[in-house]
Design an enzyme around this catalytic site. Structure first.
Site, mmCIF file in Angstrom:
data_model
loop_
_atom_site.group_PDB
_atom_site.id
_atom_site.type_symbol
_atom_site.label_atom_id
_atom_site.label_comp_id
_atom_site.label_asym_id
_atom_site.label_seq_id
_atom_site.Cartn_x
_atom_site.Cartn_y
_atom_site.Cartn_z
ATOM 1 N N ASP A 134 58.381 42.855 54.787
ATOM 2 C CA ASP A 134 59.462 43.073 55.751
ATOM 3 C C ASP A 134 60.370 44.271 55.470
ATOM 4 O O ASP A 134 61.290 44.546 56.240
ATOM 5 C CB ASP A 134 60.318 41.798 55.851
ATOM 6 C CG ASP A 134 60.836 41.351 54.491
ATOM 7 O OD1 ASP A 134 60.719 42.140 53.526
ATOM 8 O OD2 ASP A 134 61.336 40.220 54.378
ATOM 9 N N ARG A 199 56.093 59.259 41.475
ATOM 10 C CA ARG A 199 55.448 58.329 40.525
ATOM 11 C C ARG A 199 54.050 58.811 40.141
ATOM 12 O O ARG A 199 53.489 59.674 40.808
ATOM 13 C CB ARG A 199 55.292 56.951 41.200
ATOM 14 C CG ARG A 199 56.603 56.335 41.606
ATOM 15 C CD ARG A 199 56.524 55.789 43.030
ATOM 16 N NE ARG A 199 57.875 55.477 43.514
ATOM 17 C CZ ARG A 199 58.502 54.330 43.302
ATOM 18 N NH1 ARG A 199 57.873 53.361 42.675
ATOM 19 N NH2 ARG A 199 59.721 54.135 43.727
ATOM 20 N N ASP A 269 52.122 52.691 40.169
ATOM 21 C CA ASP A 269 53.087 53.056 41.218
ATOM 22 C C ASP A 269 54.520 52.819 40.754
ATOM 23 O O ASP A 269 55.464 53.241 41.425
ATOM 24 C CB ASP A 269 52.813 52.269 42.510
ATOM 25 C CG ASP A 269 52.735 50.772 42.269
ATOM 26 O OD1 ASP A 269 51.896 50.353 41.462
ATOM 27 O OD2 ASP A 269 53.512 50.018 42.884
ATOM 28 N N ASP A 279 61.987 50.964 39.380
ATOM 29 C CA ASP A 279 61.559 49.748 40.073
ATOM 30 C C ASP A 279 61.830 48.483 39.274
ATOM 31 O O ASP A 279 60.930 47.848 38.729
ATOM 32 C CB ASP A 279 60.072 49.818 40.480
ATOM 33 C CG ASP A 279 59.904 50.579 41.774
ATOM 34 O OD1 ASP A 279 60.888 51.224 42.213
ATOM 35 O OD2 ASP A 279 58.815 50.532 42.358
#
Ligand code: AMP
Ligand code: MG
Length: 526
Positions: A134, A199, A269, A279
Site C-alpha cells: 500500500d 543501493r 536492496d 532501511d
C-alpha cells in the site's frame, strides 16, 4: 522556507517516460516521477533539531504549517519534482527482480551549507514500485526508524538521518504476526535524509537486464557525486569505486558489531552504496550477548541475518555488487582481490575493535584467543552486552581474587548477568580464568585504570535504543503521549555520557519484554 534545489539525480540520469502512478516494470530508467499522496489530517510528532539545522531550517520553519504539510507529503516543495527510485535486489539469498521505492518518495535534493542532501518521505503513498503493497508505514515502525537513525548517528555509526516524524491521520491495515489477524494502526511518515539513497540493488537491476548503458550512467553519476577522488569513466575507476564501497561497508559493519546492532534484513536492496545504515525495519539491539540472535521473525528459521553473520553477509552482498559492476570492468581478478581483502581486513578490524572495547592497545599474540574466550563466556549465561562492556571499564588491573569462593571478582560487571546465580561450577571457573587473564593482560598496558576507563567509555556506549525502550515510546505515542519519544531522542544524543539522571535506561531488559512482540520479535510487516 527556502531550499537550494539541486536535482542532479533527475537531471543527469534517465527517468521513466511513463508519468502515471500505475504499478509496473520500469526499464532503462533510474526513477519514476510520483507525488506523495494527499492526506487528511497530518500532525507533527517530533523533529530533530540537529538535522533541521544542517538542512538550514530554523526552529520557526520547523514549527510552521508549511513544514508539516511538506514533510507529511501534502505539499510539494516549490520547483521540486518528487520521484521514486528503481532498484532490484537479492532478498534472503535469492534474486527478487525489480523492487524499487515502494513506499519511499524523494521529495527534494538540496544543497545546504555546501553539502548535498536527498530528502525522502517513507510511507507517503503508493508508487510504480509498490507491487502488491500500500505504500504506507505505521506509527510503530516510523518511531523505530526516527529514533534509531538518530541514535546510530550519535553512536558514531554511519547512517541515514531522520528529520521528522508525522502522523498522517489515516489508518493502515497490518498483520503484525502474519497469522491472518490484520488490524488497523495509525499511519505515519518519516522524512529521512542522506547524501543519497542509492543501493547495491540500484546497480543490480540494470546488470540483470544487460542494460549496460544505464548501468554505466548510474555508476558514473555515483562516482562523480559521492566518490569524487576516483577517476571517472575508466575501468580503473570502476575497480577503485568497488574497493571504496567495500571499505565503507566494512567500516559500517564493524561499528554494528561494536554497538550490538542487528540490521535484520541485509538484502542487497537494503545496502547503501555509501556504506550507510539504511532501511530500519525489523532491526534490534543485542541484549543478552548471542551471536546467533536475529530480531526478524521472518528470518527465524534460517537466521541468515543473525548478529554474528553480518560481516559474511556484507561480503556476500558485495559479491553481488561485484557481479553487477562486472560488465563495466570485464575482469574478475581485481574484483576477487578486493573481496578477499575484505575477508582479511574484516578479521583485522574486528580484532582491533574488540581490543578497543577491552581497553587494549599493545600487540599481544594471545589477544584473539582471549577475545574468543570472552565471547564464549558471554554466551554461557544470559549476559547483557552493553552493560558488560561498559562495566568492564571499572575493573581494576590490580584486582586481587579473594580466598573465598565468591563472586566479588565480577563486581564491575555483575549487573550484566541476568541470573548471577547461574555463574557457578564450571561457568564460575571459566569467568575466573578469563578475568585473571584479562587483568594480567591489562598490566602490560602503559595506562592507568582511570585512563583506560576514559578510552573504553568512548567505544562502549552506556545508552542504546534497547528494543523495549522503543516499544515503551510506541505504546505511549499510540495513546497520544509523545514525551517518551522526546526523552529517548534526547538521551540517545549522548550515548557515551554517564547521564546519571537517566540511569533507569541503563538496565537490562525487563522480563515483560522478553517475549513481547515488538521487543524481541519483529516482522517485515512494518
Ligand atoms: P524492505 O525489505 O522493507 O526494505 O522492502 C523491500 C521492498 O518492499 C522495497 O521495494 C520496498 O519499497 C517494498 N515495500 C515494503 N513495504 C511496502 C509497503 N507498505 N508498500 C509498498 N512497498 C513496500
Ligand atoms: Mg528496503
Amino acid at each position: 522556507m527556502e531550499f537550494n534545489l539541486k536535482n542532479t539525480f533527475i537531471s543527469e540520469l534517465p527517468g521513466d517516460l511513463d508519468l502515471s502512478n500505475s504499478r509496473r516494470q520500469v526499464h532503462k530508467a533510474c526513477y519514476s516521477f510520483v507525488n506523495p499522496a494527499k492526506i487528511k489530517s497530518p500532525e507533527l510528532i517530533h523533529y530533530s533539531k540537529e538535522v533541521a539545522d544542517f538542512l538550514g531550517l530554523y526552529e520557526s520553519d520547523c514549527q510552521s504549517q508549511q513544514f508539516l504539510q511538506i514533510f507529511s507529503g501534502n505539499e510539494i516543495i516549490k520547483n521540486s519534482k518528487p520521484f521514486a527510485m528503481c532498484y532490484g535486489g537479492h532478498q534472503f539469498g535469492h534474486w527478487a527482480g525489480q523492487l524499487g521505492d515502494g513506499r519511499a518518495i524523494n521529495i527534494a535534493e538540496i544543497d545546504s551549507k555546501g553539502k548535498r542532501w536527498s530528502l525522502q518521505l517513507k510511507g507517503a503513498g503508493e508508487t510504480p514500485y509498490s507491487r502488491s503493497a500500500d505504500g504506507l508505514a505505521v506509527l510503530r515502525s516510523s518511531i523505530r526508524e526516527h529514533l534509531c537513525s538518530e541514535a546510530m548517528f550519535h553512536l558514531g555509526v554511519p547512517t541515514t538521518r531522520s528529520l521528522s516524524l508525522s502522523l498522517t491521520g489515516n489508518k493502515v491495515l497490518r498483520d503484525v504476526l502474519y497469522d491472518g489477524n490484520p488490524e488497523y494502526e495509525k499511519g505515519a511518515v518519516v522524512c529521512r535524509v542522506a547524501p543519497s539513497f542509492i543501493r547495491f540493488g540500484s546497480f543490480e537491476i540494470f546488470a540483470s537486464k544487460k542494460d549496460n548503458f544505464t548501468l554505466k550512467k548510474l555508476t558514473n553519476y555515483t562516482i562523480k557525486h559521492f566518490y569524487p577522488g576516483i577517476e571517472q569513466g575508466t575501468k580503473r575507476g570502476y575497480i577503485e569505486f568497488f574497493q571504496k564501497v567495500s571499505e565503507c561497508t566494512l567500516e559500517m559493519i564493524i561499528h554494528w558489531q561494536r554497538v550490538g546492532f542487528v540490521h535484520g534484513v541485509m538484502n542487497t536492496d537494503n545496502m547503501s552504496i555509501l556504506g550507510l545504515t539504511i532501511d530500519y525495519g525489523p532491526y534490534g539491539w543485542l541484549e543478552g550477548y548471542d551471536k546467533q540472535w536475529t530480531p526478524n521473525t521472518t528470518d527465524i528459521q534460517h537466521k541468515r541475518y543473525q548478529f554474528g553473520e553480518q560481516g559474511n553477509i556484507a561480503l556476500w552482498n558485495l559479491v553481488k555488487l561485484a557481479n553487477a559492476l562486472y560488465p563495466l570492468i570485464e575482469e574478475a581478478e581485481p574484483l576477487e582481490e578486493i573481496i578477499s581483502e575484505f575477508k582479511k581486513q574484516y578479521s583485522a578490524r574486528y580484532l582491533k575493535m574488540m581490543k578497543s572495547k577491552l581497553g587494549l592497545e599493545m600487540e599481544d599474540k594471545n589477544d584473539l584467543n582471549m577475545i574468543n574466550q570472552l565471547e564464549q563466556n558471554l554466551e554461557l549465561t544470559e549476559t547483557d552486552m552493553t552493560i558488560f562492556f561498559r562495566g568492564l571499564g571499572n575493573l581494576s588491573k590490580n584486582l586481587v581474587f579473594s580466598e573465598k569462593d565468591d563472586l566479588s571478582f565480577l563486581d564491575s560487571v555483575r549487573n550484566a548477568f541476568y541470573k548471577i546465580e547461574e555463574v557457578n561450577g564450571e561457568i564460575l571457573g571459566f569467568w575466573k580464568d578469563w578475568i585473571a587473564q584479562y587483568v594480567k593482560r591489562l598490566q602490560k598496558e602503559a595506562f592507568s585504570d582511570v585512563e583506560r576507563k576514559q578510552k573504553m567509555n568512548l567505544v562502549n556506549p552506556k545508552y542504546v535504543l534497547r528494543n523495549y525502550m522503543a516499544q515503551i515510546a510506541i505504546e505511549a505515542a499510540d495513546e497520544g503521549d509523545y514525551n517518551v519519544i522526546e526523552e529517548l531522542h534526547d538521551i540517545l544524543k549522548d550515548p557515551y555520557g554517564e547521564q546519571m539522571e537517566n540511569q533507569k535506561w541503563f538496565e537490562k531488559r525487563p522480563e515483560w519484554a522478553r517475549t513481547k512482540v515488538g521487543c524481541s520479535m519483529l516482522s517485515c510487516s512494518s
